[in-house]
Enzyme design. Structure first.
Site, mmCIF file in Angstrom:
data_model
loop_
_atom_site.group_PDB
_atom_site.id
_atom_site.type_symbol
_atom_site.label_atom_id
_atom_site.label_comp_id
_atom_site.label_asym_id
_atom_site.label_seq_id
_atom_site.Cartn_x
_atom_site.Cartn_y
_atom_site.Cartn_z
ATOM 1 N N MET A 215 5.857 5.255 -1.897
ATOM 2 C CA MET A 215 6.468 4.939 -1.856
ATOM 3 C C MET A 215 8.365 5.656 -2.590
ATOM 4 O O MET A 215 9.128 5.650 -1.999
ATOM 5 C CB MET A 215 7.253 3.406 -2.012
ATOM 6 C CG MET A 215 6.769 2.909 -1.068
ATOM 7 S SD MET A 215 6.306 3.480 0.502
ATOM 8 C CE MET A 215 7.489 2.213 1.681
ATOM 9 N N LEU B 49 9.169 9.857 -3.450
ATOM 10 C CA LEU B 49 10.002 11.279 -2.097
ATOM 11 C C LEU B 49 9.504 11.931 -3.680
ATOM 12 O O LEU B 49 9.466 11.604 -5.301
ATOM 13 C CB LEU B 49 11.157 11.246 -2.526
ATOM 14 C CG LEU B 49 11.717 11.153 -1.015
ATOM 15 C CD1 LEU B 49 13.327 11.261 -0.979
ATOM 16 C CD2 LEU B 49 10.598 11.487 0.096
ATOM 17 N N HIS C 202 2.276 8.308 8.259
ATOM 18 C CA HIS C 202 3.398 8.197 8.011
ATOM 19 C C HIS C 202 3.755 7.276 9.247
ATOM 20 O O HIS C 202 3.113 7.973 10.301
ATOM 21 C CB HIS C 202 4.759 9.102 8.457
ATOM 22 C CG HIS C 202 5.962 8.133 8.562
ATOM 23 N ND1 HIS C 202 6.718 7.378 7.599
ATOM 24 C CD2 HIS C 202 7.191 7.918 10.002
ATOM 25 C CE1 HIS C 202 8.345 6.800 7.611
ATOM 26 N NE2 HIS C 202 7.875 7.216 9.824
HETATM 27 C C1 GRF Z 1 0.924 2.854 5.724
HETATM 28 O O1 GRF Z 1 1.674 1.704 7.197
HETATM 29 C C2 GRF Z 1 1.150 3.714 5.943
HETATM 30 O O2 GRF Z 1 1.435 4.772 7.246
HETATM 31 C C3 GRF Z 1 3.111 3.817 5.216
HETATM 32 O O3 GRF Z 1 2.580 3.484 4.163
HETATM 33 C C4 GRF Z 1 1.548 1.992 4.592
HETATM 34 C C5 GRF Z 1 0.909 2.036 3.250
HETATM 35 O O4 GRF Z 1 0.046 0.806 4.000
HETATM 36 N N1 GRF Z 1 3.596 5.708 4.712
HETATM 37 P P1 GRF Z 1 -1.474 0.597 3.041
HETATM 38 O O5 GRF Z 1 -1.299 0.980 1.415
HETATM 39 O O6 GRF Z 1 -2.209 2.279 2.522
HETATM 40 O O7 GRF Z 1 -2.402 -0.138 3.777
#
Ligand code: GRF
Length: 195
Positions: free
Chosen positions: A91, A93, A110
């Site tokens: 999460m 950048l 994403h």
């Molecule tokens: C997923 O929806 C991914 O696309 C986004 O963050 C979420 C992560 O889910 N970037 P997880 O931790 O892999 O279950």
């Protein structure tokens, strides 16, 4: 032949990280060398443990600049000598200084059909917009918010009777299958280029 060394970065539950660790265990050309997180308590650490993959945390200090944070992250990663960095629900950048160490070697998934709904709430925004079809995108990472070159996309339908939870659940299941599949294609091409 030397395996391609992949490092995963994740901030949360890590279902994509797990799917990638499972996939890597079944191929002979890639391995997951570590899982890194900016959250000490992220569930992804448990998942890494289950696959005997070393995991570590680099947690942002109070008032720490992004560049300084990324420098510490980079140092932690470099101990595992990764060839590529795979973001899976990471999460934060990444700074240009970080990215220049891995040119075209940082990949993300994403949960929307980019360029629609970039940012932290792809599912929520697609749901609120009541799109009939959303999706997920695997892309190269640049210094922007989900703006890097698109590698591949796939659809995630939003059904009229869906709650946001239903939609996310369907979406994550699709992501978990799609991400390793796209990675495999990408890496197989890399392996061919090496030869
Ligand atoms: C997923 O929806 C991914 O696309 C986004 O963050 C979420 C992560 O889910 N970037 P997880 O931790 O892999 O279950």
């Amino acid at each position: 032949m030397r395996k391609i060394r992949l490092a995963i970065l994740a901030s949360g539950s890590g279902s994509n990280a797990e799917a990638i660790m499972r996939w890597a265990g079944a191929v002979d050309f890639a391995e997951i060398v570590c899982v890194g997180s900016d959250k000490r308590k992220a569930f992804v650490h448990e998942r890494a443990k289950a696959f005997s993959v070393p995991s570590f945390s680099v947690v942002k200090r109070k008032n720490e600049e992004r560049a300084a944070f990324d420098k510490r992250l980079l140092a932690a990663l470099e101990a595992f000598a990764p060839d590529m960095i795979i973001l899976a629900g990471y999460m934060k950048l990444l700074t240009p200084q970080f990215l220049e160490k891995f040119p075209d070697r940082v990949i993300n998934i994403h949960p929307s059909l980019l360029p629609a709904f970039p940012g932290t709430d792809g599912y929520g925004e697609a749901f609120a917009a009541r799109v009939k079809m959303s999706g997920c995108t695997v892309h190269y990472v640049d210094a922007g918010v989900d703006t890097g070159k698109i590698i591949e996309q796939t659809n995630i339908p939003l059904l009229p009777e869906d709650t946001l939870e239903d939609f996310k659940k369907r979406g994550l299941a699709i992501e978990n299958e799609f991400y390793p599949r796209v990675l495999e294609k990408l890496l197989v091409n890399l392996v061919k280029e090496r030869k």
